[in-house]
Scaffold this motif. Structure first.
Motif, mmCIF file in Angstrom:
data_model
loop_
_atom_site.group_PDB
_atom_site.id
_atom_site.type_symbol
_atom_site.label_atom_id
_atom_site.label_comp_id
_atom_site.label_asym_id
_atom_site.label_seq_id
_atom_site.Cartn_x
_atom_site.Cartn_y
_atom_site.Cartn_z
ATOM 1 N N ASP A 134 1.998 1.417 -8.614
ATOM 2 C CA ASP A 134 1.735 2.349 -7.514
ATOM 3 C C ASP A 134 2.824 2.262 -6.456
ATOM 4 O O ASP A 134 3.317 3.284 -5.963
ATOM 5 C CB ASP A 134 0.370 2.067 -6.888
ATOM 6 C CG ASP A 134 -0.790 2.476 -7.798
ATOM 7 O OD1 ASP A 134 -0.524 3.160 -8.809
ATOM 8 O OD2 ASP A 134 -1.932 2.113 -7.486
ATOM 9 N N CYS A 155 4.806 2.379 -16.802
ATOM 10 C CA CYS A 155 3.593 1.642 -17.182
ATOM 11 C C CYS A 155 3.980 0.407 -17.984
ATOM 12 O O CYS A 155 4.304 0.498 -19.170
ATOM 13 C CB CYS A 155 2.665 2.541 -17.996
ATOM 14 S SG CYS A 155 1.094 1.755 -18.448
ATOM 15 N N GLU A 198 5.741 5.121 -5.814
ATOM 16 C CA GLU A 198 5.739 5.741 -4.482
ATOM 17 C C GLU A 198 7.111 5.603 -3.835
ATOM 18 O O GLU A 198 7.641 6.571 -3.250
ATOM 19 C CB GLU A 198 4.682 5.083 -3.600
ATOM 20 C CG GLU A 198 4.644 5.583 -2.161
ATOM 21 C CD GLU A 198 4.202 7.030 -2.029
ATOM 22 O OE1 GLU A 198 4.552 7.669 -1.006
ATOM 23 O OE2 GLU A 198 3.509 7.541 -2.937
ATOM 24 N N SER A 202 0.844 -1.183 0.000
ATOM 25 C CA SER A 202 0.000 0.000 0.000
ATOM 26 C C SER A 202 0.884 1.239 0.000
ATOM 27 O O SER A 202 2.113 1.158 0.173
ATOM 28 C CB SER A 202 -0.887 -0.002 1.241
ATOM 29 O OG SER A 202 -0.066 0.024 2.406
ATOM 30 N N GLN A 203 0.276 2.415 -0.158
ATOM 31 C CA GLN A 203 1.071 3.644 -0.131
ATOM 32 C C GLN A 203 1.834 3.799 1.179
ATOM 33 O O GLN A 203 3.036 4.102 1.159
ATOM 34 C CB GLN A 203 0.183 4.867 -0.378
ATOM 35 C CG GLN A 203 0.965 6.169 -0.447
ATOM 36 C CD GLN A 203 0.081 7.363 -0.773
ATOM 37 O OE1 GLN A 203 -1.133 7.307 -0.726
ATOM 38 N NE2 GLN A 203 0.702 8.477 -1.125
ATOM 39 N N THR A 235 4.471 -3.703 -8.752
ATOM 40 C CA THR A 235 3.266 -2.986 -9.149
ATOM 41 C C THR A 235 3.538 -1.489 -9.178
ATOM 42 O O THR A 235 4.271 -0.946 -8.346
ATOM 43 C CB THR A 235 2.104 -3.300 -8.203
ATOM 44 O OG1 THR A 235 2.531 -3.112 -6.853
ATOM 45 C CG2 THR A 235 1.636 -4.737 -8.383
#
Length: 277
Positions: A98, A120, A102, A72-73, A96
């Motif tokens: 994100d 991407c 981050e 997660s972030q 992934t």
């Protein structure tokens, strides 16, 4: 000082790590293969595995590559904070999108600049043979006595894909990696007069998937459908012999490759990103 629950994982955490990796069968495949024995101590892998959360919810492999899984972030930020004070020892951050982006936002001031950021990269999966595509019957496993022919093609692929040569002069590590793949029956090629015109390797194997890397067609032979038929042959053999699914990730700007994978029945399940050093 870290104010979030990040800890170094060890052998006693193996069951929790396997639970987490089962929840990320494709995005976590690179880490899953390395810990499949259930043994987690850092000295076994020349890498460390960190977990986030009092009940493990995210993890991060830190070795020759940095690989966040289900991060997660807050977890990605915590992993970045953890390693930011160390000299960079990895050649890439991959996972992934994100989580990777981050982490890179936080690591760039101390680890930067990156050689390239690929933000991407569609993560694709196929679980059945490609409908309507005839597999190339000439694509087969490479024999050990053919490594000398496969190696130049592997170097050409790596250099074209990554932008730098895979090893310095006199460094045998990349040759050894190619040889290991051949001996493990993970390297496929089509030969023409002793020359590799198409190749692909199974780089990662877990109980959920086999991840393909190193897909390459000799530039002289491109545009003839060789890659599509070759990938169909690889997918067929992998599904029959190795794993229940085939996965890979591809640069979003590589439209010819994406068309090949679409014809071979791959569908997108996630998006990766890679920071290259």
């Amino acid at each position: 000082m870290l104010t979030v629950p990040v800890r170094l994982l060890g052998d006693t955490d193996a069951a929790e790590v396997r639970r987490l990796l089962d929840a990320a069968p494709y995005a976590g495949a690179q880490v899953a293969e390395r810990v499949t024995s259930g043994r987690m101590a850092w000295w076994r892998h020349e890498a460390r595995i960190f977990g986030y959360g009092r009940r493990l919810g995210s993890l991060c492999w830190v070795g020759a590559n940095v690989v966040p899984v289900l991060a997660s972030q807050p977890a990605a930020g915590a992993f970045a904070e953890l390693v930011a004070g160390e000299p960079r020892g990895c050649s890439s951050i991959v996972g992934t999108a994100d989580a990777v982006l981050e982490m890179w936002t936080r690591l760039a001031p101390t680890w930067g600049p990156a050689r390239e950021v690929r933000g991407c990269q569609p993560l694709l999966v196929a679980d059945c043979p490609a409908p309507g595509v005839r597999p190339d019957p000439d694509v087969r496993l490479v024999r050990s006595d053919e490594v000398h022919a496969l190696y130049p093609a592997s170097v050409a692929m790596y250099t074209e894909e990554v932008g730098v040569a895979p090893a310095a002069d006199g460094d045998p590590s990349y040759y050894d990696r190619v040889l290991d793949l051949v001996r493990a029956r993970r390297a496929y090629a089509r030969f023409s007069n002793g020359r590799v015109v198409f190749k692909a390797e199974v780089a990662v194997v877990t109980r959920h998937t086999a991840q393909i890397q190193g897909v390459w067609t000799d530039p002289e032979f491109r545009g003839r459908g060789i890659a599509t038929a070759g990938m169909a042959a690889v997918v067929d053999d992998v599904l029959r012999r190795i794993a229940p699914t085939v996965s890979l990730y591809v640069n979003d700007f590589n439209e010819p490759a994406r068309q090949v994978y679409a014809r071979c029945g791959f569908r997108q399940v996630d998006t990766f990103a890679t920071v290259l050093f």
